[in-house]
Design a protein around this motif. Sequence first.
Motif, PDB file in Angstrom:
ATOM      1  N   ILE A 199      18.551  27.874-153.507  1.00  0.00           N
ATOM      2  CA  ILE A 199      18.411  28.959-152.545  1.00  0.00           C
ATOM      3  C   ILE A 199      19.762  29.238-151.906  1.00  0.00           C
ATOM      4  N   LEU A 200      20.187  30.493-151.945  1.00  0.00           N
ATOM      5  CA  LEU A 200      21.432  30.909-151.306  1.00  0.00           C
ATOM      6  C   LEU A 200      21.148  31.527-149.948  1.00  0.00           C
ATOM      7  N   SER A 201      22.089  31.366-149.028  1.00  0.00           N
ATOM      8  CA  SER A 201      21.997  32.007-147.731  1.00  0.00           C
ATOM      9  C   SER A 201      23.389  32.205-147.156  1.00  0.00           C
ATOM     10  N   ILE A 202      23.479  33.082-146.172  1.00  0.00           N
ATOM     11  CA  ILE A 202      24.731  33.371-145.480  1.00  0.00           C
ATOM     12  C   ILE A 202      24.490  33.311-143.979  1.00  0.00           C
ATOM     13  N   ASP A 203      25.362  32.630-143.275  1.00  0.00           N
ATOM     14  CA  ASP A 203      25.362  32.620-141.820  1.00  0.00           C
ATOM     15  C   ASP A 203      26.642  33.315-141.380  1.00  0.00           C
ATOM     16  N   ASN A 204      26.538  34.600-141.080  1.00  0.00           N
ATOM     17  CA  ASN A 204      27.732  35.365-140.752  1.00  0.00           C
ATOM     18  C   ASN A 204      28.371  34.905-139.446  1.00  0.00           C
ATOM     19  N   LEU A 254      24.408  26.869-150.344  1.00  0.00           N
ATOM     20  CA  LEU A 254      23.640  26.731-151.568  1.00  0.00           C
ATOM     21  C   LEU A 254      22.751  25.510-151.404  1.00  0.00           C
ATOM     22  N   GLN A 255      21.469  25.746-151.137  1.00  0.00           N
ATOM     23  CA  GLN A 255      20.489  24.673-151.041  1.00  0.00           C
ATOM     24  C   GLN A 255      19.974  24.365-152.441  1.00  0.00           C
ATOM     25  N   SER A 261      26.186  12.276-154.594  1.00  0.00           N
ATOM     26  CA  SER A 261      25.323  11.692-155.615  1.00  0.00           C
ATOM     27  C   SER A 261      23.903  11.585-155.104  1.00  0.00           C
ATOM     28  N   VAL A 262      22.948  12.028-155.918  1.00  0.00           N
ATOM     29  CA  VAL A 262      21.537  11.964-155.571  1.00  0.00           C
ATOM     30  C   VAL A 262      20.745  11.510-156.778  1.00  0.00           C
ATOM     31  N   GLN A 263      19.530  11.068-156.526  1.00  0.00           N
ATOM     32  CA  GLN A 263      18.636  10.681-157.607  1.00  0.00           C
ATOM     33  C   GLN A 263      17.880  11.896-158.133  1.00  0.00           C
ATOM     34  N   PHE A 264      17.308  11.736-159.305  1.00  0.00           N
ATOM     35  CA  PHE A 264      16.507  12.793-159.902  1.00  0.00           C
ATOM     36  C   PHE A 264      15.463  13.300-158.898  1.00  0.00           C
ATOM     37  N   SER A 298      17.752  16.444-153.249  1.00  0.00           N
ATOM     38  CA  SER A 298      18.283  17.713-152.750  1.00  0.00           C
ATOM     39  C   SER A 298      19.662  17.529-152.150  1.00  0.00           C
ATOM     40  N   LEU A 299      20.443  18.580-152.217  1.00  0.00           N
ATOM     41  CA  LEU A 299      21.738  18.661-151.559  1.00  0.00           C
ATOM     42  C   LEU A 299      21.934  20.081-151.055  1.00  0.00           C
TER      43      LEU A 299
END
Length: 122
Positions: A69-74, A81-82, A11-14, A17-18
């Motif tokens: 923003i998506l990223s992958i750490d292989n 998912l930022q 849960s976050v406020q308006f 970020s998560l």
Amino acid sequence: QVQLVESGGGSVQFGGSLRLSCTGSELSLANHVIGWFRQAPGQEREGISVINGRGDDIYYTDSVKGRFILSIDNAKNMGYLQMNNLKPVDTAGYYCATSPVATLIPNFFTYWGVGTQVTVSS
């Protein structure tokens, strides 16, 4: 058997970020397209973003473009998912899934996580 697991919801406020993460048991994310979906109460499941296994080709829907923003750490076999500038409309269960092809059509995705809840207060 293959299982995907999402984590990082809360849960976050308006405007907060998560960062969500996704990993698979007995599955190398590098060999798949990773899709992210969300489902709000009373709504259909919505595809929001996809990334290829190497992390060099990414697509965002208009609803999240510029905020997520998506990223992958292989090395860690982890997808991220930022989510920034979160809004109450982003409140939903979030799911990662894998597909052999680049798409946001749910039927193309073979493996799914059970989801993680994101709640954004106004």
